[in-house]
Motif scaffolding. Structure first.
Motif, short mmCIF file in Angstrom:
data_model
loop_
_atom_site.label_atom_id
_atom_site.label_comp_id
_atom_site.label_asym_id
_atom_site.label_seq_id
_atom_site.Cartn_x
_atom_site.Cartn_y
_atom_site.Cartn_z
N HIS A 57 35.28 21.77 -8.05
CA HIS A 57 36.34 21.73 -7.03
C HIS A 57 37.40 20.72 -7.46
O HIS A 57 37.98 20.86 -8.52
N ASP A 58 37.65 19.68 -6.66
CA ASP A 58 38.72 18.75 -6.98
C ASP A 58 38.22 17.48 -7.68
O ASP A 58 38.91 16.47 -7.71
N MET A 59 37.01 17.52 -8.24
CA MET A 59 36.47 16.36 -8.92
C MET A 59 35.74 16.82 -10.18
O MET A 59 35.78 18.01 -10.53
N THR A 60 35.11 15.90 -10.87
CA THR A 60 34.25 16.26 -11.99
C THR A 60 32.88 15.62 -11.78
O THR A 60 32.73 14.68 -10.99
N HIS A 64 22.18 17.51 -4.53
CA HIS A 64 23.50 17.88 -4.02
C HIS A 64 24.08 18.96 -4.94
O HIS A 64 23.83 18.98 -6.14
N GLY A 65 24.88 19.84 -4.34
CA GLY A 65 25.31 21.04 -5.04
C GLY A 65 25.98 20.83 -6.38
O GLY A 65 25.79 21.63 -7.31
N ASP A 66 26.78 19.78 -6.50
CA ASP A 66 27.50 19.57 -7.75
C ASP A 66 26.57 19.20 -8.91
O ASP A 66 26.94 19.34 -10.08
N HIS A 67 25.36 18.75 -8.60
CA HIS A 67 24.43 18.30 -9.65
C HIS A 67 23.45 19.39 -10.08
O HIS A 67 22.80 19.25 -11.12
N ILE A 68 23.35 20.46 -9.32
CA ILE A 68 22.38 21.52 -9.64
C ILE A 68 23.05 22.89 -9.69
O ILE A 68 22.37 23.91 -9.67
N ALA A 69 24.36 22.92 -9.80
CA ALA A 69 25.11 24.17 -9.65
C ALA A 69 24.72 25.24 -10.66
O ALA A 69 24.83 26.43 -10.37
N ASP A 70 24.25 24.84 -11.85
CA ASP A 70 23.95 25.82 -12.89
C ASP A 70 22.49 25.72 -13.34
O ASP A 70 22.17 25.98 -14.50
N LEU A 71 21.61 25.38 -12.40
CA LEU A 71 20.21 25.15 -12.75
C LEU A 71 19.52 26.42 -13.24
O LEU A 71 18.75 26.38 -14.21
N ALA A 72 19.79 27.54 -12.61
CA ALA A 72 19.11 28.77 -13.02
C ALA A 72 19.40 29.10 -14.48
O ALA A 72 18.50 29.49 -15.23
N ARG A 73 20.64 28.90 -14.89
CA ARG A 73 21.00 29.23 -16.28
C ARG A 73 20.45 28.21 -17.26
O ARG A 73 19.94 28.56 -18.32
#
Length: 274
Positions: A91-94, A140-149
């Protein structure tokens, strides 16, 4: 990679006021600074006198806060063989994720995924590494957003503290998980909750200097907001992070790498070390 500090001085003021439950009017009454000047400071106006007057009432170090306001410090660049930081936009951060590996065995361990695990996956393939484990600092969502991959749909075992709900991770209790071994690396979990219910710092030994993957417990010159408990966020950081050797590399969930020694000197939230 040169990343800006995660927080500005006025973010530090706002976090401490929220955490302590202090309103503008309360702070004005305690400090003798007008509510208008306090509001201006919270909006980013730099007034050294105001900052020095309000800092003690927010349990902040005044000199460090003033230095932040003038952009007077950032941590020295840190490079440790066997440690890589991955910074991806969310979103608006990294947000940051990390990989550590043992050069001899090529065993690698990931910490969080960031918003996009592609750079980490590409790095693993380029270096010929074997991703053996994934650890989550919190969910929190930003830390696990691509866990499945990153986990190849669960092929790579993922661990999270039992108070952090995540469908794709095995949970652990601190009493049952004293440490993990991967190649020549030793990974010790420490409880640094307060920003989240089960936030974990992972202390890694086996590289040329100690490394602490802290998630959102601590940032360079700042800390994560005490979304669950501000008092416990401060206390667990003091107990579990600031007791580590000064040369320990701190790998935060946002912003640049730093060290325990530099945070003792420059982090406004911990005045007792100044």
């Amino acid at each position: 990679m040169t990343l800006p500090l995660e927080d500005l001085f006025n973010d530090v003021i706002a976090k401490s006021m929220r955490g302590l439950g202090i309103s503008d009017a309360d702070l004005a009454a305690r400090s003798g600074v007008s509510a208008e000047d306090i509001a201006a400071a919270k909006s980013g106006t730099v007034n050294d006198t105001v900052l020095r007057q309000i800092a003690p009432h927010l349990q902040l170090d005044a000199a460090s806060l003033v230095t932040m306001a003038h952009n007077g410090w950032r941590p020295h660049p840190v490079s440790v063989p066997g440690l890589e930081q991955f910074n991806t936009p969310y979103h608006d951060m990294t947000v940051n994720a990390y990989l550590v590996w043992d050069a001899e065995t090529k065993n690698a361990v990931a910490f969080d995924t960031g918003a996009d695990a592609t750079p980490m996956i590409d790095f693993i393939q380029k270096k010929g590494l074997n991703l053996s484990l994934i650890f989550l600092t919190h969910t929190h969502g930003d830390h696990i957003a691509d866990l499945a991959r990153l986990s190849a749909d669960g092929t790579v075992t993922t661990f999270a503290h039992e108070k952090e709900s995540c469908a794709d991770a095995k949970t652990f209790k601190l009493g049952d998980a004293e440490c993990w071994e991967s190649g020549g690396l030793r990974i010790e979990p420490r409880s640094t909750w307060g920003h989240s219910k089960g936030g974990i710092t992972y202390v890694i030994s086996g590289l040329e200097r100690p490394v602490a993957i802290v998630g959102d417990a601590l940032f360079a010159s700042s800390m994560g907001g005490g979304m669950v408990s501000y008092a416990d966020a401060l206390a667990t950081n003091r107990k579990e992070i600031f007791t580590l050797p000064d040369n320990t590399v701190i790998c935060p969930g946002h912003g640049p790498l730093t060290t325990v020694g530099e945070e003792k000197t420059h982090n406004p939230f911990y005045p007792e070390f100044k």
